[in-house]
Design a protein around this motif. Structure first.
Motif, mmCIF file in Angstrom:
data_model
loop_
_atom_site.group_PDB
_atom_site.id
_atom_site.type_symbol
_atom_site.label_atom_id
_atom_site.label_comp_id
_atom_site.label_asym_id
_atom_site.label_seq_id
_atom_site.Cartn_x
_atom_site.Cartn_y
_atom_site.Cartn_z
ATOM 1 N N HIS A 1 50.897 25.085 41.470
ATOM 2 C CA HIS A 1 51.014 24.229 41.797
ATOM 3 C C HIS A 1 51.172 22.871 41.100
ATOM 4 O O HIS A 1 50.281 21.899 40.816
ATOM 5 C CB HIS A 1 49.278 23.991 42.073
ATOM 6 C CG HIS A 1 48.766 25.675 43.563
ATOM 7 N ND1 HIS A 1 49.603 26.132 43.772
ATOM 8 C CD2 HIS A 1 47.963 26.209 42.838
ATOM 9 C CE1 HIS A 1 49.116 27.162 44.431
ATOM 10 N NE2 HIS A 1 48.332 27.642 43.510
ATOM 11 N N ALA A 2 51.800 22.814 39.677
ATOM 12 C CA ALA A 2 52.612 22.061 39.994
ATOM 13 C C ALA A 2 52.978 20.878 40.620
ATOM 14 O O ALA A 2 52.547 19.622 40.035
ATOM 15 C CB ALA A 2 53.676 22.244 38.310
ATOM 16 N N GLU A 3 53.191 20.755 41.469
ATOM 17 C CA GLU A 3 53.297 20.230 42.541
ATOM 18 C C GLU A 3 52.478 19.168 42.777
ATOM 19 O O GLU A 3 52.707 18.131 43.181
ATOM 20 C CB GLU A 3 54.450 20.586 43.719
ATOM 21 C CG GLU A 3 53.301 21.507 44.011
ATOM 22 C CD GLU A 3 53.346 23.148 44.117
ATOM 23 O OE1 GLU A 3 52.667 23.883 44.646
ATOM 24 O OE2 GLU A 3 53.460 23.420 43.034
ATOM 25 N N ARG A 4 51.290 19.569 42.748
ATOM 26 C CA ARG A 4 49.798 18.489 42.791
ATOM 27 C C ARG A 4 50.289 17.596 41.812
ATOM 28 O O ARG A 4 49.386 16.806 42.953
ATOM 29 C CB ARG A 4 49.168 19.508 43.599
ATOM 30 C CG ARG A 4 48.812 21.040 44.171
ATOM 31 C CD ARG A 4 47.583 21.521 43.792
ATOM 32 N NE ARG A 4 47.169 22.557 44.838
ATOM 33 C CZ ARG A 4 46.814 23.144 44.507
ATOM 34 N NH1 ARG A 4 45.632 23.566 43.762
ATOM 35 N NH2 ARG A 4 46.927 24.440 44.947
ATOM 36 N N ALA A 5 50.509 17.504 41.350
ATOM 37 C CA ALA A 5 50.994 16.607 39.722
ATOM 38 C C ALA A 5 50.977 15.117 40.385
ATOM 39 O O ALA A 5 51.598 14.935 41.409
ATOM 40 C CB ALA A 5 50.760 16.881 38.250
#
Length: 324
Positions: A254-258
């Protein structure tokens, strides 16, 4: 093994290696130093790598004189008087860092101060010919006795560095005295090659000492150099609203949440990561996130120092405001 050259024949070779981002062991009047270009982050990282230094503590930047020093540090009248009296020599001054300085944050350990010294002898000629400061802690493995001969350096670091400049035994034989002007006060951070009494005579005021229980040098507080954002270590999953300090080619879940991502080294190089660490934390802090999640970073080699720095940034901040 390291090449060993007498100082009379070593200048060109030392300059070549410094320009290439390598480290060179050189004689100073205090002890032998491990020099690298202070404006090159990866070169400075090689110092920590060669010394196997467990923490990114601040390093001294060596300059060719007051004019070069003024390009990087802001002098108050008392600091200037001391520099004019004791330089070149074994006195280091801790000064506010100029915003225009090109000294890499790895030298200052991310602080807004810079330790500066104008050495004597071969080191002075080298930095003058190089044209910009070099960082040069003692040329020994971290925790070992400081070297005062080229043979000491060879026995300890000979397999880890490309060149040792042999200038014979050092004249002073112990490290420089480090002092800092704080308003109307003059503080001794480390005793060394210039006696305190001589400094007091020139300064016209006493040198203040702190007790052994106090924090006497940068990098000793458990929580230190911390960004405004909370730091979360060894993150294997990203949470909404966080910034992400990444490492290597694979991302946390879920790095795209950063809200922002900075990768210390897409290829997974701890040397590159060390060189980019402080600037990356500052960049992510400016993103305005309440927290910075840090992906796991190996603890081998320079990774130990990187993780030490990050653990300090992530520590509880009940000591905020004590200063350095």
């Amino acid at each position: 093994m390291a090449e060993i050259l007498p100082q009379q024949r070593a200048l060109d070779r030392a300059l070549e290696l410094l320009a290439a981002g390598e480290v060179v062991a050189i004689p100073t009047e205090t002890v032998y130093g491990l020099a690298a270009d202070a404006t090159n982050g990866e070169a400075v990282a090689r110092i920590f790598e060669a010394k196997r230094r467990p923490r990114f503590n601040p390093l001294i930047a060596h300059v060719a004189g007051l004019a070069m020093a003024e390009e990087h540090g802001r002098f108050d009248p008392l600091s200037r008087r001391l520099a004019e009296h004791f330089w070149p020599g074994p006195l280091t001054l801790v000064l506010p860092l100029r915003q225009t300085s090109r000294v890499h944050p790895l030298v200052t350990a991310g602080l807004d101060t810079l330790a500066l010294r104008h050495p004597r002898g071969f080191a002075a000629g080298l930095v003058a010919a190089f044209g910009r400061p070099f960082a040069a802690p003692s040329a020994n493995s971290s925790g070992r006795v400081s070297p005062t001969t080229a043979a000491h350096v060879e026995a300890d670091l000979g397999a880890r560095i490309p060149l040792i400049v042999d200038g014979g035994a050092t004249a002073v034989g112990l490290e420089s005295t480090i002092i800092k002007v704080e308003g109307d006060h003059l503080r001794l951070l480390r005793p060394g090659g210039v006696p305190a009494e001589e400094i007091e005579q020139v300064a016209g005021r006493p040198l203040l000492r702190t007790s052994g229980e106090a924090i006497e040098s940068p990098g000793m507080m458990r929580s230190h150099y911390a960004p405004a954002a909370r730091v979360r270590l060894d993150a294997t999953e990203g949470f909404a609203g966080e910034a992400l300090l990444a490492f290597g080619p694979r991302r946390a879940a879920h790095a795209e949440r950063a809200v922002a991502i900075v990768n210390l080294s897409p290829e997974g190089s701890v040397r590159e990561a060390a060189a980019r660490l402080f600037a990356a934390l500052q960049e992510l802090d400016r993103a305005g996130a309440e927290a910075i999640a840090v992906e796991p970073i190996p603890r081998e080699g320079l990774g130990e120092a990187i993780n030490d720095r990050l653990s300090r940034a992530a520590a509880p901040r009940d000591n905020e405001g004590e200063g350095t």
